[in-house]
Enzyme design. Sequence first.
Site, short mmCIF file in Angstrom:
data_model
loop_
_atom_site.label_atom_id
_atom_site.label_comp_id
_atom_site.label_asym_id
_atom_site.label_seq_id
_atom_site.Cartn_x
_atom_site.Cartn_y
_atom_site.Cartn_z
N VAL A 1 -5.21 -2.96 -0.08
CA VAL A 1 -6.25 -2.26 0.67
C VAL A 1 -7.25 -3.24 1.26
CG1 VAL A 1 -8.07 -0.51 0.58
CG2 VAL A 1 -6.06 -0.28 -0.89
N LYS B 1 0.82 -1.22 0.00
CA LYS B 1 0.00 0.00 0.00
C LYS B 1 0.85 1.27 0.00
CE LYS B 1 -0.42 -1.23 4.74
NZ LYS B 1 -0.38 -2.67 4.73
N LYS C 1 -4.02 3.87 2.05
CA LYS C 1 -5.16 3.17 1.46
C LYS C 1 -6.17 4.17 0.90
CE LYS C 1 -4.38 -0.74 4.53
NZ LYS C 1 -4.64 -1.26 5.90
N GLY D 1 -3.70 -9.92 8.13
CA GLY D 1 -3.41 -11.31 8.49
C GLY D 1 -2.86 -12.06 7.29
N GLY E 1 -7.03 -5.92 3.06
CA GLY E 1 -6.69 -7.35 3.10
C GLY E 1 -7.50 -8.19 2.15
#
Lengths: 430, 430
Positions: free
Chosen positions: A134, A107, A207, A306, A136
């Site tokens: 952006v 990002k 983002k 994650g 995830g």
Amino acid sequence: MMRTRPLKVALLGCGVVGSEVARIMTTHADDLAARIGAPVELAGVAVRRPSKVREGIDPELITTDATALVKRGDIDVVVEVIGGIEPARTLITTAFEHGASVVSANKALLAQDGAALHAVAEENGGDLYYEAAVAGAIPLIRPLRESLAGDKVNRVLGIVNGTTNFILDKMDTTGAGYQEALDEATALGYAEADPTADVEGFDAAAKAAILAGIAFHTRVRLDDVYREGMTEVTAADFASAKEMGCTIKLLAICERAADGGSVTARVHPAMIPLTHPLASVRGAYNAVFVESDAAGQLMFYGPGAGGAPTASAVLGDLVAVCRNRLSGATGPGESAYAALPVSPMGDVVTRYHISLDVADKPGVLAQVATVFAEHDVSIDTVRQQGKDGEASLVVVTHRASDASLDGTVEALRSLDTVRGVASIMRVEGE
Amino acid sequence: MMRTRPLKVALLGCGVVGSEVARIMTTHADDLAARIGAPVELAGVAVRRPSKVREGIDPELITTDATALVKRGDIDVVVEVIGGIEPARTLITTAFEHGASVVSANKALLAQDGAALHAVAEENGGDLYYEAAVAGAIPLIRPLRESLAGDKVNRVLGIVNGTTNFILDKMDTTGAGYQEALDEATALGYAEADPTADVEGFDAAAKAAILAGIAFHTRVRLDDVYREGMTEVTAADFASAKEMGCTIKLLAICERAADGGSVTARVHPAMIPLTHPLASVRGAYNAVFVESDAAGQLMFYGPGAGGAPTASAVLGDLVAVCRNRLSGATGPGESAYAALPVSPMGDVVTRYHISLDVADKPGVLAQVATVFAEHDVSIDTVRQQGKDGEASLVVVTHRASDASLDGTVEALRSLDTVRGVASIMRVEGE
């Protein structure tokens, strides 16, 4: 009809996301091949620490020479999950120059140098995809740049940073202060040892720049994004928010001006009504609300970070880019034809919640109200509360420009009867 | 670099959706051209009633001969918004055979004949896109078939019919009965004069078939979808749901079996916890919850119907299909390589909420509990309520197969002490 020569993938970075990408490429090889129309093969993995044991990855593939890997010339797709500006930027550029397409989760780099990277991609006939950059796993870049390609997006309003949402949610539900909630986020692994990028809004601002660019077909650079962190949000702010039927979220907001002639992008904490779909986004989840002319209000919700969720987004892009290579086409590149001016924060029009500590004597409210009127900021509600010669005034305004509000606050500070401005918070999502 | 020869679009149908597609194509022509890389031109509009005044559409373009329009040979993209099986099916097939690509909003046709249409598209090198067929403006088909192409989807759980959600929401919030809520939906234009397709779940079942097919890379036909309408949901059911901290929604549920070897697709009313994101989907809005291995839980929310929202989805597809034509490529076609068996409803495993009217005398609970045990249906909670010699028993089970539950209910009905089975409702989303 399956092609048998495999597509070759070079992986740059093998941390939390990279190792998950490698794992899924191996365990789901047959599915990926069927969906792409050709097998995909991990051709090399560039890492910093080659001695680290990486389960499921052939040690022969590991290299510390990322540059040589992207220069090999037989690589179809480079997956960049290193993060940061350098060496990622140079490696991606080199990859395009050597005929590869690129999938990136970066990002910061996309927000800073997206236009230049898109240009290099186009010159070399490569694809640049970055769904993972952006929110995830949440499909957001593709819906914005493809599903809504026939619509006019007017506003993107999102919770795009999981760490800060975890902290704010904790403050909201337990009454904890900022530091206490941050400590818990750190202990649970939701916040990094140095949480600056998250809590000061840098991550969300990157983002916001990417989202605004895509939504408005306009280049929006990181420097164009107004940014305010959430370290000064207090338990008292949450109490005030509750009294208004609101909660507090750190929002990334990209808006087209009412006249359509300019856009703004900003990140700051804001009160939003509990009835707004974003208000119930809990823990480290992300969600992005999109308003467009024809589609109306859409929301996209899911895990914003994650290893596995980010890998899901990377692999979706990998499948798309591989399909493009097989068909000899490229997907949508940068779309910046609208080239709308990006207005400064002062031009943003929204509502405000202002808490003032004032002297508890007659005439104070009249004085304060006069200051608001002089700056063309119309008051919606005022609540006055006395305590031992001191009093607090909570003012909620109608819509006004940020510049007018700034002027109002400056003038309020110079009043003798105003002891201090305890907090100023924007009210969004109404 | 803009191509100047325009891409030609034929519009089949000019009702609520079609007229909105035509309007946006005209008013946003410059934006569409910039995003596609070439201008798009409305080359013909096939309608049933040519005499009707259609604002903004050149009368020269209007024709009643849809077949001649799709056979012209110079049409790049046919947009089909007629709905229903015929003549839409023949027209789409003819369009492909004459070199066009197709964008359709036709859920019934796609659910029934999707495989055959995809085959004709592929044979002729055309694209078949249908984002608008499921959940209106909500980007869902594209995220499922592209963004999640590198992931393994295990479950799709959605509110995909706005009419029934409006009715159920009304019953929930006002305590109204089904008929009263339906009458209001009809008066407000949310329900058609003959609401069968909506309230009996046919519309949602078609969408479930499409979603399951894409999610599981497996052909799922409309006949494979178990379907139960929501006309028998009562105010008493809502009262029971509230006692459990639930509400009731008409859900389309597509699931991969725990062992991964088969899939199921079904539509029926179900209780879901108020804490589930789908529980707060109000009015005529749609939302679809997707669970996958790597991405985790995603939700997509927005308006599920209406002229402008559906047109937004159609135009997004139109832009994509036009881009594909310019680059000489086609987008992803049918992906049915997994070819998993579709299991019958009896194999579905879920929880159940059962209300029984029973005799108010000792031993009844023991009898009832024995019947559950004999059918391997484990009881989670029982609530017993007496009233004048009669009593009601509310049983909530643990997870059990639908076949076991059926057997249990049949056996319960044969007990002398069970006067009747007042309601059976599945409990989902936990």
